[in-house]
Design a protein around this motif. Structure first.
Motif, PDB file in Angstrom:
ATOM      1  N   LEU A  62       0.832  -1.197   0.000  1.00 34.19           N
ATOM      2  CA  LEU A  62       0.000   0.000   0.000  1.00 34.19           C
ATOM      3  C   LEU A  62       0.874   1.258   0.000  1.00 34.19           C
ATOM      4  CD1 LEU A  62      -2.832  -0.907   2.560  1.00 34.19           C
ATOM      5  CD2 LEU A  62      -2.896  -1.006   0.058  1.00 34.19           C
ATOM      6  N   PRO A  63       0.712   2.128  -0.989  1.00 31.07           N
ATOM      7  CA  PRO A  63       1.452   3.394  -0.980  1.00 31.07           C
ATOM      8  C   PRO A  63       1.054   4.247   0.223  1.00 31.07           C
ATOM      9  CG  PRO A  63       0.441   2.984  -3.130  1.00 31.07           C
ATOM     10  CD  PRO A  63      -0.139   1.986  -2.184  1.00 31.07           C
ATOM     11  N   ILE A  64       1.944   5.143   0.614  1.00 31.68           N
ATOM     12  CA  ILE A  64       1.699   6.045   1.734  1.00 31.68           C
ATOM     13  C   ILE A  64       1.895   7.477   1.247  1.00 31.68           C
ATOM     14  CG2 ILE A  64       2.396   6.734   4.062  1.00 31.68           C
ATOM     15  CD1 ILE A  64       3.679   3.902   4.301  1.00 31.68           C
ATOM     16  N   VAL A  65       0.883   8.293   1.421  1.00 29.32           N
ATOM     17  CA  VAL A  65       0.990   9.724   1.155  1.00 29.32           C
ATOM     18  C   VAL A  65       1.049  10.399   2.524  1.00 29.32           C
ATOM     19  CG1 VAL A  65      -0.053  11.755   0.086  1.00 29.32           C
ATOM     20  CG2 VAL A  65      -0.325   9.497  -0.978  1.00 29.32           C
ATOM     21  N   ALA A  66       2.206  10.949   2.864  1.00 30.79           N
ATOM     22  CA  ALA A  66       2.424  11.535   4.191  1.00 30.79           C
ATOM     23  C   ALA A  66       2.897  12.971   4.039  1.00 30.79           C
ATOM     24  CB  ALA A  66       3.445  10.713   4.972  1.00 30.79           C
ATOM     25  N   GLU A  67       2.443  13.831   4.932  1.00 28.10           N
ATOM     26  CA  GLU A  67       2.647  15.270   4.770  1.00 28.10           C
ATOM     27  C   GLU A  67       4.108  15.675   4.636  1.00 28.10           C
ATOM     28  OE1 GLU A  67       1.540  19.564   6.794  1.00 28.10           O
ATOM     29  OE2 GLU A  67       1.166  17.735   7.936  1.00 28.10           O
ATOM     30  N   GLU A  68       4.953  15.234   5.550  1.00 30.21           N
ATOM     31  CA  GLU A  68       6.333  15.724   5.536  1.00 30.21           C
ATOM     32  C   GLU A  68       7.107  15.174   4.343  1.00 30.21           C
ATOM     33  OE1 GLU A  68       6.615  18.171   7.327  1.00 30.21           O
ATOM     34  OE2 GLU A  68       4.850  17.723   8.539  1.00 30.21           O
ATOM     35  N   ALA A  69       6.894  13.899   3.999  1.00 31.07           N
ATOM     36  CA  ALA A  69       7.548  13.343   2.815  1.00 31.07           C
ATOM     37  C   ALA A  69       7.070  14.061   1.556  1.00 31.07           C
ATOM     38  CB  ALA A  69       7.265  11.849   2.716  1.00 31.07           C
ATOM     39  N   SER A  71       6.061  17.137   1.321  1.00 28.31           N
ATOM     40  CA  SER A  71       6.649  18.481   1.263  1.00 28.31           C
ATOM     41  C   SER A  71       8.097  18.444   0.783  1.00 28.31           C
ATOM     42  CB  SER A  71       6.571  19.147   2.640  1.00 28.31           C
ATOM     43  OG  SER A  71       7.458  18.537   3.563  1.00 28.31           O
ATOM     44  N   GLU A  72       8.733  17.273   0.883  1.00 28.56           N
ATOM     45  CA  GLU A  72      10.108  17.113   0.408  1.00 28.56           C
ATOM     46  C   GLU A  72      10.172  16.511  -0.986  1.00 28.56           C
ATOM     47  OE1 GLU A  72      12.013  14.855   3.436  1.00 28.56           O
ATOM     48  OE2 GLU A  72      11.848  16.443   4.946  1.00 28.56           O
ATOM     49  N   GLY A  73       9.018  16.387  -1.640  1.00 28.09           N
ATOM     50  CA  GLY A  73       8.988  15.947  -3.023  1.00 28.09           C
ATOM     51  C   GLY A  73       8.688  14.481  -3.250  1.00 28.09           C
ATOM     52  N   HIS A  74       8.391  13.737  -2.181  1.00 28.78           N
ATOM     53  CA  HIS A  74       8.061  12.316  -2.329  1.00 28.78           C
ATOM     54  C   HIS A  74       6.551  12.184  -2.525  1.00 28.78           C
ATOM     55  CE1 HIS A  74      12.153  11.414  -1.169  1.00 28.78           C
ATOM     56  NE2 HIS A  74      12.003  12.132  -0.070  1.00 28.78           N
ATOM     57  N   VAL A  75       6.130  12.121  -3.787  1.00 29.65           N
ATOM     58  CA  VAL A  75       4.711  12.156  -4.130  1.00 29.65           C
ATOM     59  C   VAL A  75       4.338  10.862  -4.851  1.00 29.65           C
ATOM     60  CG1 VAL A  75       2.890  13.432  -5.293  1.00 29.65           C
ATOM     61  CG2 VAL A  75       4.887  14.658  -4.398  1.00 29.65           C
ATOM     62  N   PRO A  76       3.745   9.903  -4.155  1.00 34.55           N
ATOM     63  CA  PRO A  76       3.364   8.647  -4.816  1.00 34.55           C
ATOM     64  C   PRO A  76       2.267   8.879  -5.856  1.00 34.55           C
ATOM     65  CG  PRO A  76       3.323   8.439  -2.405  1.00 34.55           C
ATOM     66  CD  PRO A  76       3.430   9.901  -2.729  1.00 34.55           C
ATOM     67  N   ALA A  77       2.251   8.037  -6.857  1.00 32.71           N
ATOM     68  CA  ALA A  77       1.156   8.062  -7.823  1.00 32.71           C
ATOM     69  C   ALA A  77      -0.134   7.617  -7.133  1.00 32.71           C
ATOM     70  CB  ALA A  77       1.462   7.136  -8.992  1.00 32.71           C
ATOM     71  N   VAL A  78      -1.247   8.154  -7.601  1.00 37.73           N
ATOM     72  CA  VAL A  78      -2.533   7.783  -7.025  1.00 37.73           C
ATOM     73  C   VAL A  78      -2.796   6.306  -7.273  1.00 37.73           C
ATOM     74  CG1 VAL A  78      -5.023   8.155  -7.141  1.00 37.73           C
ATOM     75  CG2 VAL A  78      -3.471  10.099  -7.279  1.00 37.73           C
ATOM     76  N   ALA A  79      -3.247   5.613  -6.232  1.00 31.83           N
ATOM     77  CA  ALA A  79      -3.493   4.176  -6.313  1.00 31.83           C
ATOM     78  C   ALA A  79      -4.925   3.878  -5.850  1.00 31.83           C
ATOM     79  CB  ALA A  79      -2.492   3.428  -5.433  1.00 31.83           C
ATOM     80  N   PRO A  80      -5.455   2.700  -6.198  1.00 31.99           N
ATOM     81  CA  PRO A  80      -6.812   2.357  -5.745  1.00 31.99           C
ATOM     82  C   PRO A  80      -6.934   2.298  -4.219  1.00 31.99           C
ATOM     83  CG  PRO A  80      -6.119   0.915  -7.534  1.00 31.99           C
ATOM     84  CD  PRO A  80      -4.914   1.682  -7.124  1.00 31.99           C
ATOM     85  N   ARG A  81      -5.849   1.870  -3.549  1.00 38.97           N
ATOM     86  CA  ARG A  81      -5.822   1.840  -2.081  1.00 38.97           C
ATOM     87  C   ARG A  81      -4.526   2.485  -1.623  1.00 38.97           C
ATOM     88  NH1 ARG A  81      -5.745  -3.528   0.524  1.00 38.97           N
ATOM     89  NH2 ARG A  81      -7.145  -2.783   2.179  1.00 38.97           N
ATOM     90  N   PHE A  82      -4.617   3.371  -0.651  1.00 42.59           N
ATOM     91  CA  PHE A  82      -3.397   3.976  -0.121  1.00 42.59           C
ATOM     92  C   PHE A  82      -3.683   4.576   1.257  1.00 42.59           C
ATOM     93  CE2 PHE A  82      -5.505   7.316  -2.530  1.00 42.59           C
ATOM     94  CZ  PHE A  82      -5.318   8.470  -1.798  1.00 42.59           C
ATOM     95  N   TRP A  83      -2.612   4.762   2.005  1.00 46.16           N
ATOM     96  CA  TRP A  83      -2.685   5.409   3.307  1.00 46.16           C
ATOM     97  C   TRP A  83      -2.481   6.917   3.149  1.00 46.16           C
ATOM     98  CZ3 TRP A  83      -4.213   2.662   7.392  1.00 46.16           C
ATOM     99  CH2 TRP A  83      -3.937   1.292   7.448  1.00 46.16           C
ATOM    100  N   LEU A  84      -3.186   7.682   3.969  1.00 42.73           N
ATOM    101  CA  LEU A  84      -2.961   9.120   4.090  1.00 42.73           C
ATOM    102  C   LEU A  84      -2.574   9.416   5.530  1.00 42.73           C
ATOM    103  CD1 LEU A  84      -5.754  10.915   2.021  1.00 42.73           C
ATOM    104  CD2 LEU A  84      -3.313  11.399   1.904  1.00 42.73           C
ATOM    105  N   VAL A  85      -1.474  10.124   5.717  1.00 43.49           N
ATOM    106  CA  VAL A  85      -0.908  10.338   7.058  1.00 43.49           C
ATOM    107  C   VAL A  85      -0.597  11.812   7.280  1.00 43.49           C
ATOM    108  CG1 VAL A  85       1.040   9.833   8.587  1.00 43.49           C
ATOM    109  CG2 VAL A  85       0.097   8.023   7.114  1.00 43.49           C
ATOM    110  N   ASP A  86      -1.144  12.354   8.340  1.00 47.78           N
ATOM    111  CA  ASP A  86      -0.692  13.642   8.867  1.00 47.78           C
ATOM    112  C   ASP A  86      -0.160  13.358  10.269  1.00 47.78           C
ATOM    113  OD1 ASP A  86      -0.220  16.184   9.780  1.00 47.78           O
ATOM    114  OD2 ASP A  86      -2.079  17.026   8.988  1.00 47.78           O
ATOM    115  N   PRO A  87       1.154  13.328  10.446  1.00 52.20           N
ATOM    116  CA  PRO A  87       1.710  12.857  11.713  1.00 52.20           C
ATOM    117  C   PRO A  87       1.452  13.786  12.887  1.00 52.20           C
ATOM    118  CG  PRO A  87       3.433  13.799  10.363  1.00 52.20           C
ATOM    119  CD  PRO A  87       2.198  13.743   9.499  1.00 52.20           C
TER     120      PRO A  87
END
Length: 254
Positions: A62-69, A71-87
């Protein structure tokens, strides 16, 4: 892993992240600025590392879209299932010594949040829910179900942002509504108050709020019977370009 297993995973990681945040608070920290001028601290980065490492270990597919990553340019492609994280949602409040900041973890499936966790380390509480199965709050080790409420006869309790307010737009939106009381907060805890039946609505009518700011709160609120819709009245969806939300409104029960 089924949804219950995934929620348990998210709860464990949110608690671990919350303990790390509180440790940073006790030790003291500096406030830095990201490229968009928003604040960031060692607590944000430490909490995100704990969460993303745990998610990668348990759900490597499962890809992870996390705020701090992000902001540093780590942007996963949109997937059917993924995690969203605001730490650490509410960094301004955390830096100011307030206790309303939250750890947010949500799972997205087919563009919708299906489960979410909002941990509130400064208050020792945690909200969680699976859409279609219900939501709950845990305080002092005691877990109880929560449900959004129907508007009370005395009028609506409005949740408003403390530092990202569009006063004119909010006033215009609420003009035909019977608003009895207003509470201002600076984090996704606003969603939890609506889910818990303490409040009734939260309009955020300007665009630019990121998906990780809303996903966990939306999951908990919808699990508690509420809803989150865009300004056209459509359910707020996820995996949009840039993971950026339009204006939206969170509601309790009709």
């Amino acid at each position: 892993m089924n949804h219950s297993d995934l929620l348990d995973l998210a709860i464990r990681l949110a608690r671990d992240a919350g303990q790390a945040i509180e440790a940073v608070r006790r030790a003291g920290f500096a406030i830095e600025r990201k490229g968009d001028a928003s604040p960031v601290t060692a607590a944000d980065r430490l909490a995100e590392g704990i969460i993303t490492e745990g998610l990668l270990l348990a759900t490597p597919d499962l890809p992870i879209v996390a705020e701090e990553a992000f902001s540093e340019g780590h942007v996963p492609a949109v997937a059917p299932r993924f995690w969203l994280v605001d730490p650490l949602d509410g960094t301004k409040e955390f830096a100011a010594g307030l206790d309303e900041y939250v750890v947010c973890i949500a799972l997205i499936e087919a563009g919708r949040p299906v489960l979410g966790v909002l941990a509130v380390p400064g208050r020792g509480s945690l909200y969680a829910g699976i859409v279609g199965q219900g939501a709950w709050i845990e305080e002092a080790g005691i877990r109880r179900p929560i449900q959004a409420r129907r508007p009370p006869p005395e009028g609506l309790h409005l949740m408003d942002s403390r530092s990202h307010r569009d006063a004119a737009a909010t006033e215009d939106f609420c003009r035909e509504l019977n608003i009895a009381t207003t509470t201002r907060m600076g984090s996704a805890l606003k969603f939890a108050w609506i889910a818990e039946g303490k409040a009734d609505l939260m309009p955020r009518l300007s665009s630019g709020i990121m998906e990780w700011d809303t996903a966990a709160g939306q999951a908990v609120l919808e699990a508690a019977g509420g809803r989150v819709v865009d300004i056209e009245g459509r359910p707020l969806a996820y995996g949009k370009p840039g993971y950026r939300n339009p204006g939206f409104v969170a509601w309790g029960l009709d």
